[in-house]
Scaffold this motif. Sequence first.
Motif, PDB file in Angstrom:
ATOM      1  N   ARG B  98       0.809  -1.223   0.000  1.00  0.00           N
ATOM      2  CA  ARG B  98       0.000   0.000   0.000  1.00  0.00           C
ATOM      3  C   ARG B  98       0.833   1.260   0.000  1.00  0.00           C
ATOM      4  NH1 ARG B  98      -5.786  -1.722   1.303  1.00  0.00           N
ATOM      5  NH2 ARG B  98      -5.344  -3.905   0.984  1.00  0.00           N
ATOM      6  N   GLY B  99       2.117   1.107   0.158  1.00  0.00           N
ATOM      7  CA  GLY B  99       2.953   2.294   0.259  1.00  0.00           C
ATOM      8  C   GLY B  99       3.027   2.715   1.708  1.00  0.00           C
ATOM      9  N   ILE B 100       4.127   3.321   2.076  1.00  0.00           N
ATOM     10  CA  ILE B 100       4.340   3.681   3.468  1.00  0.00           C
ATOM     11  C   ILE B 100       4.100   5.167   3.630  1.00  0.00           C
ATOM     12  CG2 ILE B 100       6.097   3.782   5.283  1.00  0.00           C
ATOM     13  CD1 ILE B 100       7.271   1.255   3.655  1.00  0.00           C
ATOM     14  N   PRO B 101       3.181   5.541   4.522  1.00  0.00           N
ATOM     15  CA  PRO B 101       2.895   6.971   4.662  1.00  0.00           C
ATOM     16  C   PRO B 101       4.136   7.750   5.100  1.00  0.00           C
ATOM     17  CG  PRO B 101       1.629   5.650   6.262  1.00  0.00           C
ATOM     18  CD  PRO B 101       2.416   4.707   5.427  1.00  0.00           C
ATOM     19  N   LEU B 102       4.195   9.013   4.663  1.00  0.00           N
ATOM     20  CA  LEU B 102       5.325   9.885   5.000  1.00  0.00           C
ATOM     21  C   LEU B 102       5.566   9.904   6.501  1.00  0.00           C
ATOM     22  CD1 LEU B 102       7.352  12.170   4.364  1.00  0.00           C
ATOM     23  CD2 LEU B 102       5.469  13.771   4.721  1.00  0.00           C
ATOM     24  N   ARG B 103       4.456   9.961   7.260  1.00  0.00           N
ATOM     25  CA  ARG B 103       4.547   9.998   8.716  1.00  0.00           C
ATOM     26  C   ARG B 103       5.359   8.816   9.236  1.00  0.00           C
ATOM     27  NH1 ARG B 103       0.012   8.439  11.610  1.00  0.00           N
ATOM     28  NH2 ARG B 103       0.294   6.467  10.535  1.00  0.00           N
ATOM     29  N   ASP B 104       5.049   7.610   8.713  1.00  0.00           N
ATOM     30  CA  ASP B 104       5.752   6.427   9.193  1.00  0.00           C
ATOM     31  C   ASP B 104       7.207   6.444   8.744  1.00  0.00           C
ATOM     32  OD1 ASP B 104       3.214   5.955  10.004  1.00  0.00           O
ATOM     33  OD2 ASP B 104       3.021   3.956   9.120  1.00  0.00           O
ATOM     34  N   GLN B 105       7.432   7.007   7.556  1.00  0.00           N
ATOM     35  CA  GLN B 105       8.816   7.150   7.092  1.00  0.00           C
ATOM     36  C   GLN B 105       9.596   8.036   8.047  1.00  0.00           C
ATOM     37  OE1 GLN B 105      10.133   5.739   4.426  1.00  0.00           O
ATOM     38  NE2 GLN B 105       8.607   5.461   2.818  1.00  0.00           N
ATOM     39  N   LEU B 106       8.922   9.085   8.547  1.00  0.00           N
ATOM     40  CA  LEU B 106       9.600  10.035   9.445  1.00  0.00           C
ATOM     41  C   LEU B 106       9.868   9.427  10.809  1.00  0.00           C
ATOM     42  CD1 LEU B 106       7.815  13.466   8.879  1.00  0.00           C
ATOM     43  CD2 LEU B 106      10.185  12.866   8.363  1.00  0.00           C
ATOM     44  N   VAL B 107       8.798   8.884  11.430  1.00  0.00           N
ATOM     45  CA  VAL B 107       9.001   8.396  12.798  1.00  0.00           C
ATOM     46  C   VAL B 107       9.888   7.161  12.810  1.00  0.00           C
ATOM     47  CG1 VAL B 107       6.882   9.388  13.724  1.00  0.00           C
ATOM     48  CG2 VAL B 107       6.860   7.034  12.857  1.00  0.00           C
ATOM     49  N   ALA B 108      10.059   6.553  11.650  1.00  0.00           N
ATOM     50  CA  ALA B 108      10.912   5.374  11.583  1.00  0.00           C
ATOM     51  C   ALA B 108      12.386   5.738  11.550  1.00  0.00           C
ATOM     52  CB  ALA B 108      10.555   4.557  10.346  1.00  0.00           C
ATOM     53  N   ARG B 109      12.657   7.026  11.425  1.00  0.00           N
ATOM     54  CA  ARG B 109      14.062   7.445  11.281  1.00  0.00           C
ATOM     55  C   ARG B 109      14.421   8.477  12.336  1.00  0.00           C
ATOM     56  NH1 ARG B 109      12.278   6.085   6.228  1.00  0.00           N
ATOM     57  NH2 ARG B 109      13.713   4.818   4.989  1.00  0.00           N
ATOM     58  N   PRO B 110      14.625   7.996  13.570  1.00  0.00           N
ATOM     59  CA  PRO B 110      14.923   8.940  14.658  1.00  0.00           C
ATOM     60  C   PRO B 110      16.177   9.752  14.360  1.00  0.00           C
ATOM     61  CG  PRO B 110      15.354   6.666  15.343  1.00  0.00           C
ATOM     62  CD  PRO B 110      14.671   6.606  14.018  1.00  0.00           C
ATOM     63  N   GLY B 111      17.113   9.168  13.663  1.00  0.00           N
ATOM     64  CA  GLY B 111      18.353   9.867  13.349  1.00  0.00           C
ATOM     65  C   GLY B 111      18.088  11.062  12.452  1.00  0.00           C
ATOM     66  N   LEU B 112      17.147  10.877  11.513  1.00  0.00           N
ATOM     67  CA  LEU B 112      16.811  11.950  10.594  1.00  0.00           C
ATOM     68  C   LEU B 112      16.221  13.130  11.370  1.00  0.00           C
ATOM     69  CD1 LEU B 112      16.532  12.741   7.562  1.00  0.00           C
ATOM     70  CD2 LEU B 112      14.190  11.881   7.699  1.00  0.00           C
ATOM     71  N   LEU B 113      15.242  12.810  12.247  1.00  0.00           N
ATOM     72  CA  LEU B 113      14.635  13.869  13.051  1.00  0.00           C
ATOM     73  C   LEU B 113      15.668  14.497  13.969  1.00  0.00           C
ATOM     74  CD1 LEU B 113      11.133  12.537  14.151  1.00  0.00           C
ATOM     75  CD2 LEU B 113      11.659  14.428  12.599  1.00  0.00           C
ATOM     76  N   GLY B 114      16.480  13.630  14.568  1.00  0.00           N
ATOM     77  CA  GLY B 114      17.475  14.119  15.515  1.00  0.00           C
ATOM     78  C   GLY B 114      18.458  15.050  14.830  1.00  0.00           C
ATOM     79  N   ARG B 115      18.900  14.643  13.636  1.00  0.00           N
ATOM     80  CA  ARG B 115      19.883  15.429  12.906  1.00  0.00           C
ATOM     81  C   ARG B 115      19.278  16.758  12.461  1.00  0.00           C
ATOM     82  NH1 ARG B 115      21.041  11.005   9.776  1.00  0.00           N
ATOM     83  NH2 ARG B 115      22.443   9.894  11.150  1.00  0.00           N
ATOM     84  N   THR B 116      17.996  16.709  12.091  1.00  0.00           N
ATOM     85  CA  THR B 116      17.356  17.937  11.634  1.00  0.00           C
ATOM     86  C   THR B 116      17.150  18.882  12.811  1.00  0.00           C
ATOM     87  OG1 THR B 116      16.040  16.384  10.379  1.00  0.00           O
ATOM     88  CG2 THR B 116      15.484  18.696  10.114  1.00  0.00           C
ATOM     89  N   GLY B 117      16.764  18.284  13.932  1.00  0.00           N
ATOM     90  CA  GLY B 117      16.393  19.124  15.067  1.00  0.00           C
ATOM     91  C   GLY B 117      17.596  19.718  15.786  1.00  0.00           C
ATOM     92  N   ARG B 118      18.681  18.967  15.846  1.00  0.00           N
ATOM     93  CA  ARG B 118      19.780  19.351  16.723  1.00  0.00           C
ATOM     94  C   ARG B 118      20.377  20.739  16.433  1.00  0.00           C
ATOM     95  NH1 ARG B 118      24.971  19.356  16.685  1.00  0.00           N
ATOM     96  NH2 ARG B 118      25.029  18.459  14.608  1.00  0.00           N
ATOM     97  N   PRO B 119      20.696  21.046  15.151  1.00  0.00           N
ATOM     98  CA  PRO B 119      21.354  22.338  14.929  1.00  0.00           C
ATOM     99  C   PRO B 119      20.461  23.511  15.325  1.00  0.00           C
ATOM    100  CG  PRO B 119      21.449  20.947  12.958  1.00  0.00           C
ATOM    101  CD  PRO B 119      20.516  20.302  13.916  1.00  0.00           C
ATOM    102  N   VAL B 120      19.194  23.272  15.314  1.00  0.00           N
ATOM    103  CA  VAL B 120      18.261  24.363  15.626  1.00  0.00           C
ATOM    104  C   VAL B 120      17.438  23.955  16.837  1.00  0.00           C
ATOM    105  CG1 VAL B 120      18.121  25.361  13.317  1.00  0.00           C
ATOM    106  CG2 VAL B 120      16.736  23.356  13.862  1.00  0.00           C
TER     107      VAL B 120
END
Lengths: 518, 410
Positions: B98-120
């Motif tokens: 069915r395809g993976i919703p963007l939301r699940d793609q995001l929460v599945a990648r804590p490193g991505l969120l962490g890396r985005t959030g950290r500098p700011v």
Amino acid sequence: MATLDTDVLVIGGGSTGAGVAWDSALRGLHVTLVDRQDFATGTSGRFHGLLHSGGRYAVKDPSSARECASENRILRQVAADCIEDTGGLFVSVPEDDQEYPDRFLRSCRGAEMEVEEIPVAEALRLEPLLNPRITRAFRVSDGSIDSWKTVSALLRGAQAHGARVLPYHKVVRVVRQGDRVQGAVLEDQRTGEQVTVTAACTVNAAGAWSGQVAALAGCEVGVMPGKGVMVAINHRLANSVVNRCHLPGDGDIIVPVRTVCVIGTTDHPVADPDDTEPRPEEIHQMMEAGEALIPGFKYTRAVRAWAGSRPLLPKAKSGAVADDREVTRSHSVLDHEERDGVAGLVTVAGGKFTTLRLMAEDTVDMVTRKLGRELACQTKTEPLPGSESHRYYWVGNRQEEAEADEPDDPLICECELVSQQDLQTVVARRPAWNLDDIRRALRVGMGPCQGGFCAFRVAGILHAQQRYDRPEANRALRDFVQERWKGVKLVSWGHQARQDRLDRWIFEGVYDLEHLPE
Amino acid sequence: MTTLSWGAEAWAEVRLSLDHCIKCTVCETACPVAAVTGLFPGPKTVGPQAERFRAGEHSPDLSVDYCSGCGICSRVCPQEVRIAELNSRARAELKRERGIPLRDQLVARPGLLGRTGRPVAPLFNWAMANPLIRYLGEKTVGIHRKAPVPKSVGRTFSYWVSHHRSVPRERRVVYFHGCSTQWYEPHVGQKVVAILEHNGFQVVAPRQDCCGLPLQSNGIFDAARQAATRLARQLSVSGTEELPIIASSTSCGLMMKREAREILGADTAELRSVSSRTYDIFEFLLELHQRGELRTDFKPVPLTVAYHAPCQQQNQLIGKPALEVLRLIPGLRLLELDRSCCGIAGTYGVKREKYDIAMQVGEPLFADILAAGPDLVACDSETCRWQISGATGATSVHPLEILHRAYGGS
Ligand SMILES: Cc1cc2nc3c(=O)[nH]c(=O)nc-3n(C[C@H](O)[C@H](O)[C@H](O)COP(=O)(O)OP(=O)(O)OC[C@H]3O[C@@H](n4cnc5c(N)ncnc54)[C@H](O)[C@@H]3O)c2cc1C
Ligand code: SF4
Ligand code: SF4
């Protein structure tokens, strides 16, 4: 004694008799179809479930193969709703004759079958549990055909065209006036009442019992019941039909049938067609044979074993044949007028589930000739009720439907996903004499627990709705559970033994099944 | 079932376990999700039963997506049916189709969120606390506006550790810190290092990326398998191949111990070795204690602490070692919260459509915490800590933070 009149009396409500009823009714004849039990409880309800592509007979019995190939194509059109399009594989294992596959391929092409050799890797991708040592693989158009769905669709179709159907009516006497059969006397197995059916023509479609029925008319039909054993495994180990690519032998086909897969079969001549109790060594033989196709097969969970009787009809009038597999799998329509000087009686026997339509066509062709009413056969193109859209069923359908069900429609059979509403619909359509009738219509009790958790629910619901009084409900429950246990006890080892103990504890320990008041 | 590239043998083992089911219904009575919502028919139904109806090109059932993956069913099944594992695979198959919703793609990648959030970090944290932004996040991405989200910090754990000198010692361990320590809770990692050093170990903390668990629980198996095998390689730096690996995140520890092989079917020599050497931090400390090697120079900690053993910790089948170690601390009043699941189950409870279910699942636990009114709640899993604090307002800590305090840390 009540008397009913009809054009054609069909004795035996298996696939053949139901097919004859559908064909006759479509041609405009008035038909009465009778069976000593519920419909499709003879061989048709105890078969392997394979819609043959013809591959099995390609080398040894090319005319059967050709018939299967063409009937397969027709049934896929007219009876799609009764078929799952699983496809089939023929695979050669190193122990098999390695010359055979080439002969097989040539013979399949000769029989105008669809056949394609595929790389071994492709076969293993399709069926990951397959023996990785296979040397050749062929894809054919085998399918899985549901006997109860098919017979029930044939009956509904026939009824819609005026047919009368009488389950639980056993033929106890054939009415003969001089050299002419004029019908039969039936006994209602539930009430003991008798009824006479007079018919212009009587068709003996009693399968492995057709010798017995013919004898009632004073004729001899040398049908040889050939017993075949099958074992159902808890879930599908393969999603395609898997055949061994060799000269047909025992236990060399695995058929995905709904949620289970079934290995079979054997072929032993027996004197009595009702001799359908598998022997332990036959079951053992099946589990061992499975190893060649799926390594580890014998350690998987068998849920049940059973046997059926092949209605084999040697071309000679009677006599012993050494190996059943030497007998052709084609069918015969016997004209007793020509053969025995007895008019008004036709016997159809032999054949296969896959060729039921052709068997019916040949039979009704003879009947119409005899009645002097040349009416053309229509079953090649007329879809059965439910198959109008030509869509196959699929094992996942029930799960999809269960997801869509109302939350307040509880499941009563969890293994096979039967809801309370499904039960209501079926009992409203046709009175259920016993729980086994409901099983055939709905598959209740056919999953891993074999009735352990659904039998008491079904009996309880039918009692609460006053369809069964208390003794009837108790009897229905006991009979059903004991019938299920017959098939389970044969495979009661490993996981199924644990299930068996739990079920017995529920029924014997909690319900005290043996002593329920009647 | 033939469409994803499973590790064939591990998968066959999980799938064949469906044949063990005897319909006893024990799992159904233990599933915390089925207990609170009609949307989920329960472990027996979606596990060993539905599996019999799954064949061919598409999945017949959607409800399996409501399984939180907490694993309680697999733990209680008397027949060892691998129910949660079956569900996990079925979910992956469903998402593949069915395809993976963007939301699940995001929460599945804590490193991505962490890396985005950290500098700011300050901006990120402000945004995450801003109701309007959260409302928009729910509408557009599907992350529930009230769902707990971690706070980003300015400095990562790896930054800290690269400036930290662990004194060379004979006894060495590898520290597997996991993403949350890296991006959101570096103080947890610092305390782990301090505790291990206090007990005479030199701590090696190689560069490491995500173990793939959130990818797995969101059904993104191929990427999850890659992540797990990559991490196994990273944790096998030369010279450490025999050392114990200490995990302070229970769920990530379980991933390395078992799930990467058993659910994802990943199978490399490094992964097998890492699996056999991975310890939960308290499992390791308790073993030290049993050998008489744990330092017990504890200072009294005069606090009331309520301990919740998270599902993923329970699924390691090692008992509750944190409780046993914390019991050694003088002055500590320890309450055991005897509830099964807080509801969050990794990233399950942050999703818009599952938030309410997760909160209901956690309700008995929250009620016990509110009734007990402890000074602190201790729980080994980071997402559970965030859920508990979010739902009860209680301060929640990793149990090792209490141990650290007992050793004189602040
Ligand atoms: C083990 C085994 C496996 C098989 N597998 C396959 C397969 O995979 N594919 C395939 O195409 N074919 C298969 N076959 C063949 C196929 O099942 C049979 O050819 C077919 O089902 C026969 O149907 P029938 O209607 O002729 O007989 P039956 O289904 O046996 O019907 C005869 C009916 O007559 C009734 N009857 C008997 N006596 C009386 C009486 N006195 N009064 C009233 N009614 C009476 C019986 O109750 C019975 O219902 C298999 C056969 C066997 C034995
Ligand atoms: S993993 Fe948890 S939520 Fe999923 S079925 Fe099992 S017990 Fe229920
Ligand atoms: S607990 Fe295990 S054996 Fe019992 S119903 Fe659930 S899966 Fe089946």
